[in-house]
Design an enzyme around this catalytic site. Sequence first.
Site, PDB file in Angstrom:
ATOM      1  N   SER A   1       0.799  -1.227   0.000  1.00  0.00           N
ATOM      2  CA  SER A   1       0.000   0.000   0.000  1.00  0.00           C
ATOM      3  C   SER A   1       0.830   1.275   0.000  1.00  0.00           C
ATOM      4  O   SER A   1       0.320   2.350  -0.317  1.00  0.00           O
ATOM      5  CB  SER A   1      -0.943   0.018   1.210  1.00  0.00           C
ATOM      6  OG  SER A   1      -0.223   0.174   2.410  1.00  0.00           O
TER       7      SER A   1
ATOM      8  N   LYS B   1       0.804   4.843   6.776  1.00  0.00           N
ATOM      9  CA  LYS B   1       0.234   5.658   5.703  1.00  0.00           C
ATOM     10  C   LYS B   1       0.916   7.027   5.701  1.00  0.00           C
ATOM     11  O   LYS B   1       1.663   7.376   6.614  1.00  0.00           O
ATOM     12  CB  LYS B   1      -1.279   5.848   5.892  1.00  0.00           C
ATOM     13  CG  LYS B   1      -2.094   4.566   5.997  1.00  0.00           C
ATOM     14  CD  LYS B   1      -2.116   3.780   4.697  1.00  0.00           C
ATOM     15  CE  LYS B   1      -2.913   2.481   4.853  1.00  0.00           C
ATOM     16  NZ  LYS B   1      -2.796   1.606   3.668  1.00  0.00           N
TER      17      LYS B   1
END
Length: 276
Positions: free
Chosen positions: A86, A157
């Site tokens: 990701s 993230k």
Amino acid sequence: MDTEAQHTERDRSSGEEERSRSARVSGPEKGPDAASGQTSEQAPDGDEPGGVLTWRRTGLIGLACMVFLLLFSHFVLQPFLVPSSSMEPTLQVGDRILVNKLAYRFGDEPRRGDVVVFDGTGSFLQEQPAGNPVTGLLHDAAAALGLAEPDETDFVKRVVGTGGDRVVCCDKKGRLSVNGVPVSERYVMLGDRPSNVPFDIVVPDGTLWVMGDHRSQSSDSRDHLGQPGGGVVPVEQVIGRADWIGWPVGRWTTVPETDAFDAVPDWTGGAGHGHG
């Protein structure tokens, strides 16, 4: 009387006594343990000769080192195994990043562009996954040393919006904008759009809007817009900032910083809810 013969006998016997006395002095000294066959030079049971550490001392030193590493990992710098794609291309699957837990401890807060590790309980996950407490404890210890995948509640993230920011995607040119300023996201995976899901949100104070760099492979704030918490992550849930890639050796480097948000001003439109 033959005095010379007497002197000779006396000298011979004196020499023999001297040799006998020397032999007794230079021979091994025997103490109370002589009956058991142990001399005074032998070490007592349980000790190894030459001052070599015993297995007990070695075990204690190993335990002390482990405790130190766990404490250091808990409070200062924690290895974190990247489990998914990701965050490509910035972070690769299998990278072990070093998370700086002191980055936000002394008044600083996450900034736009920071790559952070956070606990997603209550934002990305509504409940703590149940599990065996013993195996969970062992897993947590291994994860704290970067030897196992992180907990299911831990995520890595990039911060795209902070408290009060208005984050919108996408404009007519397909760009993401923050506080009305288009952002050139050069860290996004080549070929990915900024987002396939349109959104327009004002980030509540004390929270963060986070997204993965591999947008087509990242489950992030966009995927939780309609859930409790609205997809934003409370600042107090941030574990630390990813500052270095520590493993594999060929990828030893700092996590690259970005200037993509340098031109973004603070939002003056007021905080509120997300829209659409």
